[in-house]
Design a protein around this motif. Structure first.
Motif, PDB file in Angstrom:
ATOM      1  N   LEU A 138       0.857  -1.192   0.000  1.00 11.64           N
ATOM      2  CA  LEU A 138       0.000   0.000   0.000  1.00 11.64           C
ATOM      3  C   LEU A 138       0.888   1.235   0.000  1.00 11.64           C
ATOM      4  O   LEU A 138       1.918   1.265   0.683  1.00 11.64           O
ATOM      5  N   HIS A 139       0.474   2.250  -0.745  1.00 14.93           N
ATOM      6  CA  HIS A 139       1.242   3.489  -0.829  1.00 14.93           C
ATOM      7  C   HIS A 139       0.310   4.649  -0.511  1.00 14.93           C
ATOM      8  O   HIS A 139      -0.459   5.096  -1.350  1.00 14.93           O
ATOM      9  N   PHE A 140       0.365   5.109   0.739  1.00 13.08           N
ATOM     10  CA  PHE A 140      -0.562   6.146   1.181  1.00 13.08           C
ATOM     11  C   PHE A 140      -0.360   7.455   0.427  1.00 13.08           C
ATOM     12  O   PHE A 140      -1.327   8.156   0.126  1.00 13.08           O
ATOM     13  N   GLY A 141       0.886   7.798   0.104  1.00 12.40           N
ATOM     14  CA  GLY A 141       1.141   9.055  -0.595  1.00 12.40           C
ATOM     15  C   GLY A 141       0.568   9.050  -1.994  1.00 12.40           C
ATOM     16  O   GLY A 141      -0.160   9.963  -2.390  1.00 12.40           O
ATOM     17  N   ASN A 142       0.889   8.016  -2.768  1.00 10.47           N
ATOM     18  CA  ASN A 142       0.413   7.946  -4.140  1.00 10.47           C
ATOM     19  C   ASN A 142      -1.094   7.803  -4.212  1.00 10.47           C
ATOM     20  O   ASN A 142      -1.736   8.331  -5.125  1.00 10.47           O
ATOM     21  N   SER A 143      -1.689   7.100  -3.249  1.00 12.85           N
ATOM     22  CA  SER A 143      -3.134   6.880  -3.231  1.00 12.85           C
ATOM     23  C   SER A 143      -3.892   8.007  -2.549  1.00 12.85           C
ATOM     24  O   SER A 143      -5.123   7.983  -2.503  1.00 12.85           O
ATOM     25  N   ASP A 144      -3.159   8.989  -2.038  1.00 15.70           N
ATOM     26  CA  ASP A 144      -3.732  10.130  -1.311  1.00 15.70           C
ATOM     27  C   ASP A 144      -4.596   9.687  -0.135  1.00 15.70           C
ATOM     28  O   ASP A 144      -5.676  10.220   0.120  1.00 15.70           O
ATOM     29  N   VAL A 145      -4.091   8.706   0.607  1.00 16.01           N
ATOM     30  CA  VAL A 145      -4.729   8.297   1.859  1.00 16.01           C
ATOM     31  C   VAL A 145      -4.465   9.369   2.909  1.00 16.01           C
ATOM     32  O   VAL A 145      -3.332   9.806   3.101  1.00 16.01           O
ATOM     33  N   GLN A 146      -5.520   9.785   3.583  1.00 16.99           N
ATOM     34  CA  GLN A 146      -5.427  10.776   4.658  1.00 16.99           C
ATOM     35  C   GLN A 146      -6.043  10.160   5.917  1.00 16.99           C
ATOM     36  O   GLN A 146      -7.260  10.160   6.094  1.00 16.99           O
ATOM     37  N   LEU A 147      -5.207   9.629   6.768  1.00 17.42           N
ATOM     38  CA  LEU A 147      -5.703   8.871   7.910  1.00 17.42           C
ATOM     39  C   LEU A 147      -6.509   9.716   8.886  1.00 17.42           C
ATOM     40  O   LEU A 147      -7.307   9.167   9.658  1.00 17.42           O
TER      41      LEU A 147
END
Length: 335
Positions: free
Chosen positions: A155-164
């Motif tokens: 999983l790549h939070f930056g590329n997927s624009d995950v904002q926890l």
């Protein structure tokens, strides 16, 4: 991947970084491989022809990296095995509009699995997906049923624009972590939120990761990439703040961190300052050398190849016993 969100393929509308125009990965070192080389490179990427074309803006893009190229690089470094973290999530980046997106995600994951199958005793492939996509759980289920992709999920939070910090994102990630846990798939996660979009990142996001996501995957290895940062180098204060939260939890024997590991890919590059080297060594000691995995990231352009990456890591102010411990570490999903 490193170089903030460029090397992590965060936005197609921005020109590719300098490394993308360099020659293909190569392993032409004449000297024998180092005797103290790590057993495993836990953070590597292949580039399929499709990904290479996607990232070519017309001025040149990254070259194709196949399994045979990776084996040559490992041989030059004296490293026996490598983990191939699929970059299929690139097709699902919210910065792009891709026709037949899910088909391309599937094909990218399948490319990695097929390449790893050519060297089953040396390469292990993780599938990947943007966890916020409607098809994410479907792709996870599909990968879990395939012998060459069932081992783990990238999983790549930056590329997927995950904002926890967004409750709906945290809830979705809990679903994905739980699904991976149910399928006994390890999770490798690039935690650093998007740099190019200036998303919040630091202690608050790390606490959500610790308190909400890790409990959803209590039975599988969770590998935090880049020591919770992005690289290259160790100089991003928000990343150190996030790492500090996790390191303190590990040091306190928090049960939620029982299966938590950290890879150090791109952190110890030759350009970091002596104070940054000291800080990085302190964090490694706080975590414990027995939880730190060697990784070097994609062998493209100006990124350090595995051999040079290990040489740069050896410049940290750690003891020989600590270097030996890290070199011998093998993530549980390999055992």
């Amino acid at each position: 991947m490193n170089r903030r969100d460029f090397l992590t393929f965060a936005a197609a509308s921005v020109a590719l970084p300098a490394w993308a125009h360099d020659a293909p990965a190569s392993a032409t070192q004449a000297a024998p491989p180092p005797a103290d080389a790590p057993l495993v490179d836990h953070h590597q990427h292949l580039f399929s022809p499709a990904i290479a074309r996607l990232l070519d803006t017309g001025a040149g893009g990254p070259s194709v990296i196949a399994a045979k190229d990776m084996i040559a690089l490992l041989d030059a470094a004296g490293i026996r095995r490598a983990v191939l973290l699929s970059t299929a999530y690139v097709w699902g980046s919210p910065s792009r509009k891709i026709e037949d997106e899910y088909l391309k995600v599937r094909a990218e994951n399948d490319f990695n699995g097929a390449q790893a199958a050519l060297y089953p005793d040396r390469l292990l492939a993780f599938c990947s997906v943007n966890p916020l996509k409607d098809y994410a759980l479907e792709e996870l289920e599909r990968c879990a049923a395939l012998p060459d992709l069932k081992h783990g999920l990238k999983l790549h939070f930056g590329n997927s624009d995950v904002q926890l910090e967004l409750p709906e994102h945290a809830a979705r990630l809990r679903q994905v972590f739980a699904a991976a846990n149910a399928k006994k798939m390890a999770i490798a996660v690039h935690m650093r939120a998007s740099v190019s979009k200036h998303r919040p990142y630091g202690a608050a996001q790390a606490r959500i990761f610790l308190e909400q996501l890790l409990p959803a995957a209590p039975d599988v290895t969770v590998q935090v990439a880049h020591l919770a940062g992005t690289g290259p180098g160790y100089g991003d204060p928000p990343s150190d703040e996030a790492l500090g939260v996790l390191a303190e939890a590990v040091a306190a024997h928090d049960p939620r961190t029982k299966r938590l590991w950290f890879d150090a890919a791109t952190m110890a590059n030759p350009d970091i300052t002596p104070p940054q080297r000291e800080k990085l060594a302190q964090r490694i000691r706080q975590i414990g050398a027995d939880r730190v995995l060697f990784g070097s990231d994609a062998a493209a352009g100006k990124n350090l190849r595995p051999r040079e990456s290990w040489a740069a890591f050896r410049q940290l102010p750690l003891s020989e016993a600590e270097f030996k411990r890290i070199a011998k570490n093998v993530a549980p999903y390999w055992k």
